[in-house]
Design an enzyme around this catalytic site. Structure first.
Site, PDB file in Angstrom:
ATOM      1  N   LYS A  25     -61.281   7.044   5.159  1.00  0.00           N
ATOM      2  CA  LYS A  25     -62.634   6.491   5.083  1.00  0.00           C
ATOM      3  C   LYS A  25     -63.671   7.466   4.539  1.00  0.00           C
ATOM      4  CE  LYS A  25     -61.769   3.537   9.140  1.00  0.00           C
ATOM      5  NZ  LYS A  25     -60.495   4.127   9.595  1.00  0.00           N
ATOM      6  N   SER A  64     -62.782  -3.799   8.220  1.00  0.00           N
ATOM      7  CA  SER A  64     -63.255  -3.434   6.892  1.00  0.00           C
ATOM      8  C   SER A  64     -64.596  -2.717   6.999  1.00  0.00           C
ATOM      9  CB  SER A  64     -63.350  -4.682   6.011  1.00  0.00           C
ATOM     10  OG  SER A  64     -63.606  -4.328   4.661  1.00  0.00           O
ATOM     11  N   LYS A  67     -68.997  -1.018   2.767  1.00  0.00           N
ATOM     12  CA  LYS A  67     -68.788  -0.376   1.471  1.00  0.00           C
ATOM     13  C   LYS A  67     -67.833  -1.168   0.572  1.00  0.00           C
ATOM     14  CE  LYS A  67     -69.777   4.258   3.200  1.00  0.00           C
ATOM     15  NZ  LYS A  67     -70.377   3.763   4.452  1.00  0.00           N
TER      16      LYS A  67
END
Length: 228
Positions: A25, A64, A67
């Protein structure tokens, strides 16, 4: 469990619900490691989807990110691909219910700007801000947990769940934290400077929650109450 591995955990424990949160991430780091981002995030998700169907998982919720909406960086693009993989299986009317839920930034989590600002204030500054006008959607840990649990409860397959998150300017957050926390460490707020360091690779000035056109829409409240 490494999401690149298949079968072993599912064969042993036969889970009913999968909360798929595993991913790389870190936005700037993924800009410089594109192949790893794709290998882990995209192919890892594909492996999880396939093994979930194989062993009869009832509900699969992919965690999710905002982004993934109109992505401008590698991490966001891979998460958008992950959403498409998950939702394509829902469209194929799989026996497993596949859905997604989009998070913003969870304050206090690993990688959050909140603990970074806290450490900098405790040290007497400066507090480093990438861009004073940069905004981010934020939620606390309780809100994040509730979003996941509600997604599991409401999911019928094919939804993208989005919470009503607050949009904060990072510069404002830094100033509020300095004003409130500097006295805790025996310092005066005016003595702690804010230093602008510029955006990092892949960072957007602001995030979005919804695309202009959704491939899959959530059922209405009436649908949720009558479709079971």
């Amino acid at each position: 469990m490494c999401i690149r591995d298949r079968d072993k955990v599912f064969r042993t424990y036969r889970p009913q619900v999968v909360l798929h949160a595993a991913a790389h991430k870190h936005v700037p780091l993924m800009e410089h490691n594109c192949s790893e981002a794709v290998k882990n995030n995209v192919f890892g998700t594909w492996n999880m989807v396939r093994v979930s169907e194989k062993y009869g998982v009832e509900k699969f919720i992919m965690i999710s990110t905002d982004k993934a909406v109109n992505p401008t960086n590698v991490m966001g693009a891979t998460k958008r691909l992950c959403e498409m993989i998950v939702l394509s299986r829902a469209a194929a009317q799989s026996r497993t219910s596949f859905s997604c839920t989009r998070f913003g930034n969870v304050l206090g989590s690993h990688g959050s700007v909140f603990p970074l600002f806290l450490r900098q204030i405790a040290a007497g500054g400066p507090v480093t801000v990438t861009d004073p006008d940069m905004t981010r959607f934020v939620m606390n840990t309780r809100e994040a947990v509730n979003l996941v649990l509600e997604s599991v409860e409401l999911a019928l397959g094919g939804e993208v769940f989005v919470s009503r998150m607050r949009a904060l300017r990072i510069g404002d957050l830094a100033r509020v934290m300095i004003d409130r926390l500097a006295p805790v460490y025996g310092r005066k707020p005016a003595d702690i400077a804010i230093r602008i360091i510029g955006s990092r690779p892949g960072e957007k000035l602001y995030e979005e929650l919804l695309t202009d056109c959704l491939l899959y829409t959530s059922p209405s409240p009436r649908d949720l109450s009558t479709s079971r």
